[in-house]
Scaffold this active site. Structure first.
Site, PDB file in Angstrom:
ATOM      1  N   THR B 185      44.243  20.931  47.143  1.00 47.76           N
ATOM      2  CA  THR B 185      44.306  19.637  47.809  1.00 47.76           C
ATOM      3  C   THR B 185      42.917  19.272  48.342  1.00 47.76           C
ATOM      4  O   THR B 185      42.153  20.152  48.721  1.00 47.76           O
ATOM      5  CB  THR B 185      45.315  19.726  48.967  1.00 47.76           C
ATOM      6  N   ARG B 213      58.926  16.516  43.252  1.00 49.74           N
ATOM      7  CA  ARG B 213      58.618  17.320  44.434  1.00 49.74           C
ATOM      8  C   ARG B 213      57.501  16.670  45.243  1.00 49.74           C
ATOM      9  O   ARG B 213      56.463  16.296  44.708  1.00 49.74           O
ATOM     10  CB  ARG B 213      58.194  18.727  44.016  1.00 49.74           C
ATOM     11  N   VAL B 214      57.707  16.522  46.539  1.00 50.29           N
ATOM     12  CA  VAL B 214      56.703  15.971  47.441  1.00 50.29           C
ATOM     13  C   VAL B 214      56.284  17.062  48.416  1.00 50.29           C
ATOM     14  O   VAL B 214      57.140  17.730  49.002  1.00 50.29           O
ATOM     15  CB  VAL B 214      57.269  14.768  48.234  1.00 50.29           C
ATOM     16  N   GLY B 215      54.997  17.282  48.571  1.00 56.02           N
ATOM     17  CA  GLY B 215      54.506  18.281  49.524  1.00 56.02           C
ATOM     18  C   GLY B 215      54.142  17.635  50.844  1.00 56.02           C
ATOM     19  O   GLY B 215      54.626  16.549  51.183  1.00 56.02           O
ATOM     20  N   ASP B 216      53.288  18.302  51.610  1.00 56.87           N
ATOM     21  CA  ASP B 216      52.951  17.787  52.934  1.00 56.87           C
ATOM     22  C   ASP B 216      51.873  16.720  52.905  1.00 56.87           C
ATOM     23  O   ASP B 216      51.727  15.953  53.857  1.00 56.87           O
ATOM     24  CB  ASP B 216      52.467  18.936  53.830  1.00 56.87           C
ATOM     25  N   THR B 236      45.263  21.625  54.043  1.00 57.85           N
ATOM     26  CA  THR B 236      45.425  22.107  52.673  1.00 57.85           C
ATOM     27  C   THR B 236      46.061  23.487  52.709  1.00 57.85           C
ATOM     28  O   THR B 236      45.659  24.334  53.494  1.00 57.85           O
ATOM     29  CB  THR B 236      44.069  22.176  51.929  1.00 57.85           C
ATOM     30  N   GLY B 237      47.084  23.668  51.872  1.00 58.09           N
ATOM     31  CA  GLY B 237      47.759  24.974  51.855  1.00 58.09           C
ATOM     32  C   GLY B 237      49.204  24.826  51.479  1.00 58.09           C
ATOM     33  O   GLY B 237      49.587  23.877  50.794  1.00 58.09           O
ATOM     34  N   GLY B 239      52.467  23.538  51.598  1.00 53.68           N
ATOM     35  CA  GLY B 239      52.961  22.314  52.206  1.00 53.68           C
ATOM     36  C   GLY B 239      54.113  22.551  53.159  1.00 53.68           C
ATOM     37  O   GLY B 239      54.202  21.911  54.212  1.00 53.68           O
TER      38      GLY B 239
END
Lengths: 325, 325
Positions: B185, B213-216, B236-237, B239
């Site tokens: 990210t 799929r949605v991350g943070d 970043t990492g 989510g």
């Protein structure tokens, strides 16, 4: 039980066995609403709450109860979630939901769902998947297929009153929050017998919204949050305001970092931080204290706890029901 | 300038004119990475940062600078955002981005974008629309069309090294965060000359992720947040960890409610609250203090401020560049 919408002044001295609150949306619900309509909403709220009371009395887990409560809202076409959801600008339905378990900190969110009968059940399946935490759009529907959830045609969500609202909104060229300017999102917060907290929220969004628009409902921290020892929160109102202030998480942060009581924190956020008309929240803390503040003219809501108190209300003053218990 | 990844001990005495930090992802970047590869990443970070420095020196607004910085990352195929984004399990690309203006509290988020060359520009267009704040899936691409943004075929995002990563992930039956276990990210945080803060983040997500799929990254409060007077944050990492702890907002809440210094709050969240390996954050506060803590073996990062300090680093110790200024 302190369920006043204004600043609550009395507190129960002890921790309650269980406590439960639900909302069916906030907004400018006219005081002139026909008595018959008001009665239907009251009966729906009381009936849905009764289901939660039964589960909690039987010792059900908070996460199970919020899922059951929101599923019941989704199956009732009076509310803007599941069947009865509003229409997008292309005359379809796109549904959002979220659920969070205060015990594990795990959550599940879905946005833009078109073919799943109960979006909150899909959110629960996401939570249980121990993999991703958020699915949006066609991918959410495809995930539902792999989980054996109840699938429907998008037309299942159709209702005449919401279609009329779409025609009106198109006529005015506006994006309406609901056919009656209420916001229609539904939600539930629960403290169960073991002290675990959970929250869930579900919505059809705004009438005439652009396809793909996501509000605050599925966003953990904005419209939904739960953390054991702090609070479980579900919001309803202008999504943008709840996203900007991270309302659901902010309530927990104030309890955690400032030691503020639930009542004080909820009151300050809804009455001072947010703008009049933005909407409201329901919340329950680890002691079973329930608050339901809102800054819009009304909020469909109901609550009960193990002390035997029960309330169903729409406008400013809490109005005790004739009592089913 | 205190840019150490460990707990920073020195603080500058005065408020800086401007300050700026960027990241290109955190993760298990092997110390055995070929020197040539390391050089390419360093040069890319230094080049992108130089663009931000020029803008800030010229008095550009924070919101403009974070958009420009993240756009530059998206156009560089080394990073997992825009061109160079990883593949979903159906061998396509779905991109997420968010941007937030600390001055106005407005934000824009997009998820599951497939046809917009620069997702962060689409997020900015959402912010500027003063209407919805979040678009997901096909609706996001359609919104881009109405705003005249640069559209591309999904194949524009293809790169050989990411396709190899997909084949490897499929072979192992796993969802990988990046071809090298880095998270990839990208993000930027800025304090401009007028004291305004802004943050932006963009990602291709995880290799072999399920469609939808949605991350943070696009979730305001989780992977991105900015509030004037408090801080601008980009994460970043993993989510899921950032969503559970609402990391970006939580950092601001600790400053607001506890009066904690940025360095202390960021250190405690990343080093104590989160698990080792979860990733890292970059943040800048109203005084121009920059922190870049991470709990993974490495994080691609760079920062500069108006005092003339400049750093480009990948692993634990900050390594000053030979200095382009």
């Amino acid at each position: 039980m302190e369920l006043k919408t204004a600043f609550p002044r009395t507190r129960k001295p002890r921790t309650l066995e269980w406590a439960c609150a639900i909302h069916g949306g906030a907004g400018a619900i006219p005081l002139t609403t026909p008595e018959e309509t008001v009665k239907r909403y009251r009966e729906a709220l009381a009936g849905i709450l009764a289901g939660g009371i039964e589960l909690l009395s039987d010792g059900a887990a908070a996460i199970e109860v919020v899922e059951a409560l929101v599923t019941a809202f989704e199956d009732n076409e009076l509310f803007n979630a599941g069947r009865g959801a509003v229409y997008t600008s292309d005359a379809r339905h796109e549904l959002d939901a979220a659920i969070m378990d205060g015990l594990t900190g795990r959550s599940g969110s879905v946005a833009g769902v078109r073919r799943v009968r109960n979006p909150v059940r899909l959110a629960r399946a996401v939570l249980d998947s121990h993999d991703h935490m958020f699915y949006a759009g066609e991918g959410a529907d495809r995930f539902a297929e792999t989980r054996g959830l109840d699938l429907v045609e998008n037309g299942y969500f159709d209702t005449a009153h919401r279609y009329r609202a779409l025609c009106e909104a198109r006529g005015h060229g506006t994006v309406l929050l609901d056919h009656d300017q209420g916001y229609g999102t539904v939600g539930a917060v629960v403290r169960d017998r073991t002290g675990n907290l959970a929250a869930a929220t579900s919505t059809g969004g705004m009438t005439n919204k652009a396809p793909g628009r996501v509000g605050d409902t599925p966003l953990i921290g904005a419209g939904t949050y739960a953390a054991n020892g702090l609070a479980a929160v579900s919001a309803t109102g202008r999504g943008e305001a709840f996203m900007r202030h991270m309302v659901a998480y902010d309530l927990c942060a104030r309890i955690r970092y400032c030691g503020t009581a639930l009542e004080d924190a909820a009151h300050d956020i809804v009455m001072n931080e947010m703008k009049a008309g933005d909407g409201g929240i329901i919340a329950v803390d680890h002691a079973g204290t329930i608050v339901m503040p809102f800054n819009s003219p009304g909020m469909y809501r109901a609550a009960a706890d193990s002390s035997g108190d029960l309330i169903v209300a729409i406008w400013d003053s809490p109005e005790p029901t004739s009592g089913t218990r």
